[in-house]
Design a protein around this motif. Structure first.
Motif, PDB file in Angstrom:
ATOM      1  N   GLN A 135      -5.068   7.558  -4.624  1.00  0.00           N
ATOM      2  CA  GLN A 135      -5.659   6.376  -3.986  1.00  0.00           C
ATOM      3  C   GLN A 135      -4.872   5.935  -2.754  1.00  0.00           C
ATOM      4  OE1 GLN A 135      -8.474   5.315  -4.919  1.00  0.00           O
ATOM      5  NE2 GLN A 135      -8.683   6.188  -6.987  1.00  0.00           N
ATOM      6  N   ALA A 136      -3.934   6.754  -2.304  1.00  0.00           N
ATOM      7  CA  ALA A 136      -3.052   6.337  -1.214  1.00  0.00           C
ATOM      8  C   ALA A 136      -3.828   6.037   0.065  1.00  0.00           C
ATOM      9  CB  ALA A 136      -2.001   7.421  -0.958  1.00  0.00           C
ATOM     10  N   ASP A 137      -4.775   6.898   0.429  1.00  0.00           N
ATOM     11  CA  ASP A 137      -5.534   6.674   1.671  1.00  0.00           C
ATOM     12  C   ASP A 137      -6.356   5.394   1.587  1.00  0.00           C
ATOM     13  OD1 ASP A 137      -4.499   8.985   2.716  1.00  0.00           O
ATOM     14  OD2 ASP A 137      -6.240  10.221   2.225  1.00  0.00           O
ATOM     15  N   PRO A 195      -1.029   8.520  -5.979  1.00  0.00           N
ATOM     16  CA  PRO A 195      -1.268   9.314  -4.772  1.00  0.00           C
ATOM     17  C   PRO A 195      -2.743   9.589  -4.500  1.00  0.00           C
ATOM     18  CG  PRO A 195      -0.334  10.672  -6.528  1.00  0.00           C
ATOM     19  CD  PRO A 195      -0.215   9.259  -6.978  1.00  0.00           C
ATOM     20  N   ALA A 247       0.828  -1.204   0.000  1.00  0.00           N
ATOM     21  CA  ALA A 247       0.000   0.000   0.000  1.00  0.00           C
ATOM     22  C   ALA A 247       0.862   1.254   0.000  1.00  0.00           C
ATOM     23  CB  ALA A 247      -0.930  -0.023   1.210  1.00  0.00           C
ATOM     24  N   SER A 248       1.937   1.239   0.787  1.00  0.00           N
ATOM     25  CA  SER A 248       2.812   2.408   0.857  1.00  0.00           C
ATOM     26  C   SER A 248       3.491   2.662  -0.485  1.00  0.00           C
ATOM     27  CB  SER A 248       3.848   2.192   1.960  1.00  0.00           C
ATOM     28  OG  SER A 248       4.736   3.285   2.022  1.00  0.00           O
ATOM     29  N   GLU A 249       3.998   1.609  -1.131  1.00  0.00           N
ATOM     30  CA  GLU A 249       4.687   1.764  -2.412  1.00  0.00           C
ATOM     31  C   GLU A 249       3.706   2.174  -3.511  1.00  0.00           C
ATOM     32  OE1 GLU A 249       6.663  -1.930  -3.081  1.00  0.00           O
ATOM     33  OE2 GLU A 249       7.704  -1.866  -1.151  1.00  0.00           O
ATOM     34  N   LEU A 278      -5.736   2.805  -0.257  1.00  0.00           N
ATOM     35  CA  LEU A 278      -4.826   1.660  -0.248  1.00  0.00           C
ATOM     36  C   LEU A 278      -4.389   1.329   1.176  1.00  0.00           C
ATOM     37  CD1 LEU A 278      -2.701   2.526  -3.398  1.00  0.00           C
ATOM     38  CD2 LEU A 278      -3.955   0.378  -3.058  1.00  0.00           C
ATOM     39  N   ARG A 279      -4.074   2.354   1.961  1.00  0.00           N
ATOM     40  CA  ARG A 279      -3.676   2.107   3.354  1.00  0.00           C
ATOM     41  C   ARG A 279      -4.838   1.510   4.155  1.00  0.00           C
ATOM     42  NH1 ARG A 279      -0.709   6.995   2.611  1.00  0.00           N
ATOM     43  NH2 ARG A 279      -2.468   8.225   3.403  1.00  0.00           N
ATOM     44  N   GLY A 285       0.932   3.775  -3.098  1.00  0.00           N
ATOM     45  CA  GLY A 285       0.447   5.122  -2.842  1.00  0.00           C
ATOM     46  C   GLY A 285       1.338   6.192  -3.427  1.00  0.00           C
ATOM     47  N   ARG A 286       2.618   5.909  -3.571  1.00  0.00           N
ATOM     48  CA  ARG A 286       3.523   6.893  -4.174  1.00  0.00           C
ATOM     49  C   ARG A 286       3.302   6.996  -5.677  1.00  0.00           C
ATOM     50  NH1 ARG A 286       7.101   4.665  -0.201  1.00  0.00           N
ATOM     51  NH2 ARG A 286       7.961   3.157  -1.684  1.00  0.00           N
ATOM     52  N   THR A 287       2.915   5.883  -6.288  1.00  0.00           N
ATOM     53  CA  THR A 287       2.651   5.891  -7.724  1.00  0.00           C
ATOM     54  C   THR A 287       1.242   6.371  -8.032  1.00  0.00           C
ATOM     55  OG1 THR A 287       4.135   3.997  -7.956  1.00  0.00           O
ATOM     56  CG2 THR A 287       2.681   4.455  -9.799  1.00  0.00           C
TER      57      THR A 287
END
Length: 234
Positions: free
Chosen positions: A178-180, A176, A168-170, A182-183, A172-174
């Motif tokens: 959808q980062a929240d 951004p 999820a962290s990796e 994904l976490r 989220g960088r690609t």
């Protein structure tokens, strides 16, 4: 000897006929005679069995414990009941929040097993579990489908031993935007897999929606490059 109130009283003297003085039995032999008399089967035919005696002893102990606690608690019995209910409520809230305790820490366990499967296979497994109402297994398979799909699109490198949090962290960088989500999906996966919590239909629905949205989401670098090309063409 005669039964009085359920207990035999042993008369410690034997009377002779006529004017002869009674024969007195010393205290210890009298007590032994009473013990032998009371040991006879006829006096114990209606005694409760061993399980019943053990149960009676247990409830007597509970009653003594409750009585002692109520006398030491402000408000007496009512105060004790309120305290017990409050403790049960706290324990229930902790159980609901934390789930079933695990014997060993597994927070670093990997996302995938040893048998590689495609994103489509993980999605099919997730849908099969969901159709049977097995929401916890459905959540696990859907999270695996999300990560495998990102690997198949080259948005994540294929790396054995990756955890859901790392993925999820990796990702989220690609992605951004959808980062929240994904976490949050990684937390749901960890809660179900390692925290012992049971997932519901709503949890699975969130992961399924995320999976579908990710399929339509362009990575940040690709989107920037496309916008730059469109601007240059304009």
């Amino acid at each position: 000897m005669s039964p009085t109130g359920g207990v035999l009283n042993v008369v410690p003297a034997l009377w002779r006929s006529g004017d002869e003085p009674p024969v007195t039995i010393p205290r210890d032999p009298a007590r032994e005679a009473a013990r032998r008399e009371l040991a006879k089967r006829m006096y114990h035919e209606n005694d409760p069995g061993l399980p019943q005696r053990a149960l009676n002893a247990f409830w007597d102990w509970v009653e003594r414990l409750f009585t002692a606690a109520s006398t030491a608690t402000p408000g007496g019995t009512l105060g004790l009941v309120v305290i017990v209910l409050a403790v049960l409520a706290v324990l229930g809230a902790l159980w609901w929040r934390l789930g079933t305790p695990q014997r060993t820490p597994t927070a670093s366990a990997t996302l995938f097993d040893d048998r590689p499967r495609s994103a489509a296979e993980h999605r099919a497994a997730a849908e099969a579990h969901a159709a049977q109402g097995h929401w916890s297994q459905a959540v696990q398979e859907r999270m695996r489908a999300i990560v495998r799909s990102l690997e198949e699109r080259a948005l994540l490198d294929v790396r054995p031993g990756r955890t859901a949090d790392e993925a999820a962290s990796e990702a989220g960088r690609t992605l951004p935007g959808q980062a929240d989500r994904l976490r949050a999906a990684a937390r749901d996966f960890d809660d179900v897999t390692y925290g012992g919590r049971a997932a519901g239909e709503g949890t699975y629905g969130r992961l399924a929606d995320l999976d579908a949205d990710l399929e339509r989401t362009r990575p940040a670098l690709a989107a920037t490059a496309l916008d730059a090309r469109q601007g240059a063409a304009g």
